[in-house]
Design a protein around this motif. Structure first.
Motif, PDB file in Angstrom:
ATOM      1  N   ARG A  61       2.006   0.564   6.144  1.00 40.97           N
ATOM      2  CA  ARG A  61       2.754   0.837   4.910  1.00 40.97           C
ATOM      3  C   ARG A  61       3.183   2.299   4.809  1.00 40.97           C
ATOM      4  NH1 ARG A  61       1.930  -3.144   0.984  1.00 40.97           N
ATOM      5  NH2 ARG A  61       2.364  -1.643  -0.670  1.00 40.97           N
ATOM      6  N   SER A  77       9.394  -1.717  13.727  1.00 42.84           N
ATOM      7  CA  SER A  77      10.012  -2.855  13.044  1.00 42.84           C
ATOM      8  C   SER A  77       8.967  -3.868  12.589  1.00 42.84           C
ATOM      9  CB  SER A  77      11.014  -3.535  13.972  1.00 42.84           C
ATOM     10  OG  SER A  77      10.373  -4.041  15.128  1.00 42.84           O
ATOM     11  N   ASN A  79       7.105  -4.193   9.842  1.00 44.44           N
ATOM     12  CA  ASN A  79       5.887  -3.755   9.177  1.00 44.44           C
ATOM     13  C   ASN A  79       6.112  -3.866   7.665  1.00 44.44           C
ATOM     14  OD1 ASN A  79       3.589  -2.440  10.967  1.00 44.44           O
ATOM     15  ND2 ASN A  79       5.525  -2.021  12.004  1.00 44.44           N
ATOM     16  N   GLN A  80       5.385  -3.088   6.899  1.00 39.53           N
ATOM     17  CA  GLN A  80       5.599  -3.023   5.453  1.00 39.53           C
ATOM     18  C   GLN A  80       5.871  -1.581   5.032  1.00 39.53           C
ATOM     19  OE1 GLN A  80       2.126  -4.850   3.675  1.00 39.53           O
ATOM     20  NE2 GLN A  80       2.513  -6.823   4.677  1.00 39.53           N
ATOM     21  N   LEU A  81       6.492  -0.855   5.951  1.00 32.91           N
ATOM     22  CA  LEU A  81       6.687   0.579   5.778  1.00 32.91           C
ATOM     23  C   LEU A  81       7.535   0.889   4.550  1.00 32.91           C
ATOM     24  CD1 LEU A  81       6.010   3.245   7.242  1.00 32.91           C
ATOM     25  CD2 LEU A  81       8.219   3.045   8.410  1.00 32.91           C
ATOM     26  N   ASN A 104      11.511  -3.619   7.119  1.00 34.33           N
ATOM     27  CA  ASN A 104      10.482  -2.909   6.373  1.00 34.33           C
ATOM     28  C   ASN A 104      10.868  -2.877   4.898  1.00 34.33           C
ATOM     29  OD1 ASN A 104       8.237  -1.688   8.137  1.00 34.33           O
ATOM     30  ND2 ASN A 104      10.070  -1.275   9.355  1.00 34.33           N
ATOM     31  N   ASN A 131      16.274  -3.869   5.268  1.00 34.15           N
ATOM     32  CA  ASN A 131      15.447  -3.040   4.395  1.00 34.15           C
ATOM     33  C   ASN A 131      15.930  -3.073   2.950  1.00 34.15           C
ATOM     34  OD1 ASN A 131      13.215  -1.190   5.709  1.00 34.15           O
ATOM     35  ND2 ASN A 131      14.848  -1.335   7.230  1.00 34.15           N
TER      36      ASN A 131
END
Length: 656
Positions: A61, A77, A79-81, A104, A131
């Motif tokens: 994150r 790529s 993820n929950q960034l 993300n 995104n």
């Protein structure tokens, strides 16, 4: 000696320590993957020498400090960034060239995140797809990206592209912004990008292209928008455009492209081109539109702008399938002198007439030509009539697909239909004489409701492949394939409801692929002896056995056989053993059954223990049959004995 060895190892350790401390790599490119590891943060103590790092498909994150001075590619790529620490996370990635941040949550904190990415001025490739980024967020993320060459923004929420969006990235070569909500593009948005070669704006809300000005773009994808017209003002500049995709739009007309272009591939499928009543009407309408859009309604200049630009196009492929053509646009398409492949399938052309304007007062039709056309796809048009002049225009055609139409092949010229059987249809001038196409190699007449295939139907041609499938009422005359027996390599005659008496094949010395599936055949044509078959499909027929000697002959070349859906007798299986002992592939053997009496078993299972299933067979004869024969002989003997005794009794009575 020991002292020398110790000194040598000390020197090696010193060199290794120096290389490690300076971060240099002495074993080539180094990469590490942490993909799909359920990580919620970046691993600590990463190798400082890394060149490529994959952290995709995790649950990260927040991105904190990454001290990887030699890193060139970073994949974050899926993820929950949502937070990139400003000034701490990416500032030490001095050599980073490729960064993937797709899938993300970078729509959150985009102001702060963009500052965290500003130190990546050396980036060449950036992926910010999926995104949920809006116009303002993208503008911030693209700050200080002067080295950027490839940009991907798929699946975001952009609605408008403005002039200042790419002003700091004028070195861009590829831009992909498909699947957004773009409905407007300001003039000057892409024009300053002198190196831009690929532009993908598919799946947006664009309604029209009024004046295309991108000289350097080679590949332009505008598919799946709502574009009604594509018009370009005529000028003398040279454009690099090679591929134009306008499929899945609402086009009513052919596009007017730049006059001097390199266009080779044009995709116009799934539009409404041809909805107007005639080609002349469509050309007139698009030229009027050009005057309205480009010349602001000035009608003093009368010019066929569509044809003047199309005449110069070096097009080799055009896809016009799934449009609304009721007539074939002969004149417009004949301007494409380099055209090699035309897909005109799934339209509404029932009669391919020669609707061409005449020259002056001449009473003769002009003969146009398609001098380079090799592949023509006319599938699913409902086609009944094809003008002989159209056939004459196809001087180089090699492949024609007429599947799902209503085309009837002609008998050779001079043949009288009245001399044939009563089942033959009356001569119909709307039939097609395929023998006139001297260059034709591949022909599909599948599902045309052909009534009769006359003897010498392909006289004059040299077909290599022929598909006659799904003509369930077709009567094949003897010698119907006579003229192509020496050249034919692939023949499909499936789903004809044909029996052995109705299917007479000549000796075809080059035939390698034969499909006679879905018929009512129970014997393979003996003429196949002289064919070097490599693939044979006899599925769904009425075969109980196959000719052993024929199978032995075919096995010299045969590579694949499909034979499921028949009624094979298990214990009459010499042919099956020959197949099984050969290198022939049987892809559907698991779905193929054979029968012993009323029960069916998998042929695979039978081959494993054939003696068990056929234990009541000796040399192919049932013990039941032997018992019946013995019983019959016994009865004969008993009758003979009784008859002899009776005769003896009668003789004695006579003597007495």
């Amino acid at each position: 000696m020991v002292r020398h060895m110790f000194g040598y190892f000390l020197l090696l350790w010193s060199l290794g320590h120096e290389l490690y401390s300076t971060g240099k790599i002495d074993n080539g490119t180094k990469e590490q993957s942490w993909r799909n590891q359920n990580l919620d943060s970046v691993p600590l103590d990463l190798d400082v020498r890394l060149r490529r790092l994959d952290l995709s498909n995790n649950f990260i994150r927040r991105l904190h400090n990454l001290d990887l001075p030699y890193l060139e590619q970073l994949d974050l790529s899926s993820n929950q960034l949502e937070l990139i620490s400003e000034g701490a996370s990416i500032k030490n990635l001095a050599l980073l060239e490729k960064l993937d941040l797709s899938k993300n949550a970078l729509n959150n904190n985009f102001d702060r995140n963009s500052k965290g990415l500003q130190s990546t001025g050396g980036l060449k490739s950036l992926d910010l797809s999926l995104n949920n980024l809006g116009d303002e967020a993208v503008k911030l993320y693209l700050r200080n990206k002067s080295s950027l060459e490839q940009l991907k923004l798929s699946g975001n929420s952009l609605t408008r592209l403005t002039r200042d969006l790419f002003k700091e990235s004028e070195g861009l070569r590829s831009i992909i912004i498909d699947d957004n909500l773009i409905s407007a593009i300001d003039r000057g948005t892409f024009e300053p990008l002198g190196k831009l070669g690929k532009l993908n704006l598919a799946k947006n809300n664009l309604a029209h292209i009024c004046d295309f000005k991108l000289q350097h773009v080679k590949d332009l994808n505008l598919s799946r928008n709502s574009i009604e017209f594509f018009v370009t003002a005529e000028d003398n500049r040279i454009y690099s455009l090679e591929i134009l995709d306008l499929s899945h739009n609402k086009l009513l007309y052919f596009p007017i492209v730049p006059k001097f272009n390199q266009l080779k591939y044009l995709y116009l499928h799934h539009n409404t081109v041809g909805a107007l009543t005639s080609e002349a009407s469509m050309v007139s309408e698009v030229n009027s539109l050009y005057n309205e859009v480009v010349r602001k309604g000035d009608v003093r200049i009368r010019k066929n702008n569509l044809h003047s630009t199309w005449r110069l196009m070096p097009l080799i492929y055009i896809d016009l399938s799934y449009n609304h053509f009721a007539s074939f646009p002969l004149e417009t398409l004949s301007l494409l002198r380099s055209l090699e492949e035309l897909d005109f399938s799934f339209n509404c052309v029932q009669n391919l007439t020669w609707n061409v304007r005449r020259d002056g007062a001449s009473e003769y039709d002009r003969q146009l030509y398609f001098p380079s056309l090799k592949y023509l796809n006319m599938q699913s048009n409902g086609l009944v009539f094809v003008s002989p002049l159209f056939l004459k225009a196809l001087t180089q055609v090699e492949m024609i697909n007429l599947q799902d139409n209503a085309v009837q092949p002609c008998a050779p010229e001079g043949r009288v239909y009245g001399s044939l059987s009563a089942r033959q249809p009356k001569f119909n001038s709307s039939c097609v004489a395929f023998g006139k196409l001297k260059t034709l190699k591949h022909l599909s007449l599948e599902d045309n409701n052909i009534k009769s295939l006359q003897a010498n139907a392909f006289q004059g041609s040299s077909l290599v492949s022929l598909n006659l499938a799904r003509n369930s009422h077709m009567v094949m005359q003897v010698d119907s394939l006579e003229d192509i027996k020496e050249t034919l390599q692939s023949l499909t005659i499936s789903e004809l409801n044909a029996t052995n008496s109705e299917l007479v094949l000549p000796c075809m010395p080059r035939l390698m692929h034969l499909n006679i599936s879905n018929n009512n055949l129970n014997v393979l044509p003996q003429s196949l002896n002289c064919s070097p078959l490599r693939e044979l499909n006899i599925r769904n027929n009425a075969f109980e056995s196959l000719n052993y000697s024929l199978i032995e002959t075919l096995s010299k070349h045969l590579g694949v056989i499909n034979f499921s859906g028949n009624y094979f007798t298990c214990c009459d299986s010499n042919w099956l053993s020959a197949l099984n002992n050969s290198r022939i592939k049987m892809p559907d053997i698991t779905h193929t059954k054979c029968f012993t009496g009323d029960s069916g078993i998998s042929i695979e299972e039978y081959l494993k223990s054939s003696s068990l299933y056929c234990s009541l067979h000796v040399n192919g004869i049932h013990y039941g049959q032997i018992f019946t024969v013995i019983l019959f002989v016994a009865v004969l003997i008993i009758v003979f004995i009784m008859f002899t005794r009776k005769m003896c009794c009668l003789k004695k009575s006579f003597i007495v």
